[in-house]
Motif scaffolding. Structure first.
Motif, short mmCIF file in Angstrom:
data_model
loop_
_atom_site.label_atom_id
_atom_site.label_comp_id
_atom_site.label_asym_id
_atom_site.label_seq_id
_atom_site.Cartn_x
_atom_site.Cartn_y
_atom_site.Cartn_z
N PRO A 345 29.94 -84.28 1.72
CA PRO A 345 30.01 -83.49 2.97
C PRO A 345 31.01 -82.34 2.82
CG PRO A 345 30.11 -85.84 3.44
CD PRO A 345 30.24 -85.70 1.95
N ILE A 346 30.84 -81.32 3.64
CA ILE A 346 31.65 -80.12 3.49
C ILE A 346 33.14 -80.41 3.65
CG2 ILE A 346 32.10 -77.81 4.39
CD1 ILE A 346 29.17 -77.70 5.29
N HIS A 347 33.50 -81.26 4.61
CA HIS A 347 34.93 -81.51 4.84
C HIS A 347 35.59 -82.25 3.69
CE1 HIS A 347 33.10 -85.30 6.07
NE2 HIS A 347 34.29 -85.87 6.11
N LYS A 348 34.78 -82.81 2.77
CA LYS A 348 35.31 -83.49 1.60
C LYS A 348 35.28 -82.62 0.34
CE LYS A 348 36.31 -87.55 3.37
NZ LYS A 348 37.72 -88.03 3.40
N GLN A 349 34.74 -81.42 0.46
CA GLN A 349 34.69 -80.51 -0.68
C GLN A 349 36.11 -80.09 -1.08
OE1 GLN A 349 32.12 -79.57 -2.49
NE2 GLN A 349 30.47 -80.45 -1.24
N PRO A 350 36.36 -79.87 -2.38
CA PRO A 350 37.71 -79.49 -2.82
C PRO A 350 38.29 -78.30 -2.06
CG PRO A 350 36.34 -79.99 -4.72
CD PRO A 350 35.44 -80.05 -3.52
N LEU A 351 37.47 -77.28 -1.78
CA LEU A 351 37.95 -76.13 -1.02
C LEU A 351 38.53 -76.55 0.31
CD1 LEU A 351 38.19 -73.12 -0.18
CD2 LEU A 351 35.77 -73.21 0.44
N TYR A 352 37.80 -77.40 1.04
CA TYR A 352 38.22 -77.78 2.39
C TYR A 352 39.37 -78.78 2.35
CZ TYR A 352 34.69 -74.88 4.39
OH TYR A 352 33.97 -73.78 4.77
N GLN A 353 39.46 -79.56 1.30
CA GLN A 353 40.62 -80.43 1.12
C GLN A 353 41.88 -79.58 0.94
OE1 GLN A 353 40.48 -84.34 0.74
NE2 GLN A 353 39.04 -83.48 2.23
N LYS A 354 41.76 -78.48 0.16
CA LYS A 354 42.89 -77.57 -0.03
C LYS A 354 43.29 -76.89 1.27
CE LYS A 354 41.66 -76.54 -4.84
NZ LYS A 354 41.10 -75.50 -5.75
N LEU A 355 42.31 -76.69 2.15
CA LEU A 355 42.59 -76.06 3.44
C LEU A 355 43.18 -77.04 4.46
CD1 LEU A 355 39.39 -73.84 3.82
CD2 LEU A 355 41.71 -73.07 3.29
N GLY A 356 43.32 -78.31 4.05
CA GLY A 356 43.99 -79.28 4.91
C GLY A 356 43.08 -80.16 5.74
N TYR A 357 41.77 -80.12 5.47
CA TYR A 357 40.86 -80.96 6.23
C TYR A 357 41.00 -82.42 5.78
CZ TYR A 357 38.48 -77.01 8.39
OH TYR A 357 38.20 -75.90 9.14
N ASN A 358 41.25 -83.29 6.73
CA ASN A 358 41.36 -84.73 6.40
C ASN A 358 40.58 -85.57 7.40
OD1 ASN A 358 42.93 -84.45 8.65
ND2 ASN A 358 44.84 -85.20 7.72
N ASP A 359 39.52 -84.96 7.99
CA ASP A 359 38.69 -85.67 8.97
C ASP A 359 38.04 -86.89 8.33
OD1 ASP A 359 38.63 -82.71 9.05
OD2 ASP A 359 37.78 -82.99 11.03
N HIS A 360 37.87 -87.92 9.14
CA HIS A 360 37.04 -89.06 8.73
C HIS A 360 35.79 -89.02 9.60
CE1 HIS A 360 35.54 -92.85 7.46
NE2 HIS A 360 35.79 -93.46 8.61
N LEU A 361 34.67 -88.66 8.98
CA LEU A 361 33.40 -88.55 9.69
C LEU A 361 32.45 -89.57 9.05
CD1 LEU A 361 33.39 -84.66 9.77
CD2 LEU A 361 34.01 -86.20 11.63
N PRO A 362 32.46 -90.79 9.56
CA PRO A 362 31.85 -91.93 8.85
C PRO A 362 30.36 -91.80 8.59
CG PRO A 362 32.45 -92.53 11.11
CD PRO A 362 33.07 -91.20 10.83
#
Length: 392
Positions: A345-362
């Protein structure tokens, strides 16, 4: 190999492109304008603005809606990354809402809790060719005065049906110009479902014509809207911010479509309904045959939509004897192409992890390990379909 995608290009496409080459008018010209008019008529909007990609269409649509730095845009984490990246291009922030496990589309029931004073728009994705729950999404947009930008890059010709007695066109579409009475979904009474609107006509629609899509121009995209102001801004943004040549009123980009691409699009659009008919027919065959295989779940189709099956996406559950990835490789060994859209999923992509996304979307995280798309394209023969089922 039975490939998962292969564009159908015939003599008329070749002739159309050849005629453009002979004309020497290769860049944006009369063919682009002709394609725009035809596509707007097909979707049911007043305006269509051609671009050089679906990503460009999304970027322009956001900018034309006034989206900028600090704004928040609610969208889905389960899509191709360009959906969210186009938001970043504007300096805005994607806010992810989990999906419905059956349709794979954004879950409207979870949107309310993500709305803040900074929220400016909702960007749903009609994933795999199945319309989102547009009645609920439009009602949310109307209640909170939010722009609605539809990522319909995988859903050319998909239709959302509504009970006309409960929802009139003016309530359903924020800027509705017209509604059309058409046939209802198979098996449903026209008395129950009479209002039929194509996706891309509810707010600002964005389409892609990449070679894997239901129709293609090679590379290309389209914006659809009923809003004259949005249309004018979109045309300026795609052409370096100019309304009049060499007078630049705003920051713009080179997002223009060529007449070569438009010539392909004009031919493809004429065939789109037949392509869709074949995709639906192939999907019905595969659904019937796969339903009896333990551990494989064929696509769920909502009762009030016309799913155009950009992808035929099954779920490989724990009850199947192989994992999803094992099945993917085994099918390849048997000459059947398949693909995973999308493994992360997008929120788990390396780019978005670097941007600080840590959502848990089960739900998004769960289905990313289960989904597998099988060939459903209109060029498949009956023997190809049988081969796919035998391999499974």
């Amino acid at each position: 190999m039975i490939n998962i995608s292969a564009p159908i290009l015939e003599d008329d496409e070749i002739e159309a492109v050849t005629n453009v080459l002979k004309s020497r008018m290769l860049a944006q010209g009369p063919k682009v304008e002709e394609f725009e008019e035809a596509f707007a008529s097909y979707i049911g909007t007043k305006y269509a603005i051609a671009t050089n990609s679906g990503t460009a269409a999304l970027h322009i649509a956001l900018l034309a809606s006034g989206i900028g730095k600090g704004d928040e845009i609610i969208t889905t984490p389960f899509s191709f990354i360009s959906t969210a990246n186009a938001i970043l291009f504007c300096g805005a922030k994607p806010v992810f809402v989990d999906i419905d496990e059956n349709t794979f589309n954004i879950n409207p029931n979870l949107i309310y809790e993500k709305i803040t004073p900074r929220t400016k728009a909702i960007l749903p994705v009609h994933l795999y060719g199945q319309p989102c729950d547009m009645k609920e999404i439009v009602e949310i947009c109307n209640k909170h005065n939010l722009a609605l930008i539809e990522d319909a890059c995988q859903a050319h010709g998909a239709v959302y049906y509504s009970r006309q007695s409960a929802v009139g066109s003016q309530q359903l579409r924020p800027s509705a110009i017209h509604s059309r009475l058409t046939t209802s979904p198979p098996g449903l009474s026209t008395n129950d479902y009479r209002l039929a609107l194509k996706v891309g006509s509810f707010g600002i629609g964005c389409f892609s014509f990449y070679p894997t899509k239901n129709m293609t121009t090679g590379e290309g995209g389209m914006i659809t809207t009923d809003d004259e102001d949005v249309a004018q801004k979109a045309r300026m943004i795609r052409n370096h911010g100019q309304k009049e040549r060499y007078f630049h009123e705003t920051l713009g980009y080179n997002y223009r479509m060529t007449d070569i691409a438009a010539a392909l699009g004009i031919c493809q659009l004429k065939k789109l309904d037949e392509f869709t008919r074949k995709r639906i027919e192939n999907a019905r065959f595969l659904t019937k045959e796969i339903s009896s295989i333990k551990g494989l779940m064929p696509p769920f189709v909502a009762p009030n939509v016309k799913h155009v099956f950009h992808q035929f996406t099954i779920k490989v559950t724990e009850d199947f004897r192989l994992t999803r990835d094992e099945l993917h490789h085994r099918l390849s060994e048997k000459g059947v192409g398949s693909a995973v859209y999308y493994p992360l999923p997008i929120h788990k992509q390396p780019l978005y992890q670097k941007l600080g996304y840590n959502d848990h979307l089960p739900i998004s995280e769960k289905v990313a390990h289960e989904v597998l798309s099988l060939p459903v394209r209109p060029g498949l023969r009956e023997e190809d379909l049988k081969t796919i089922v035998r391999a499974l």
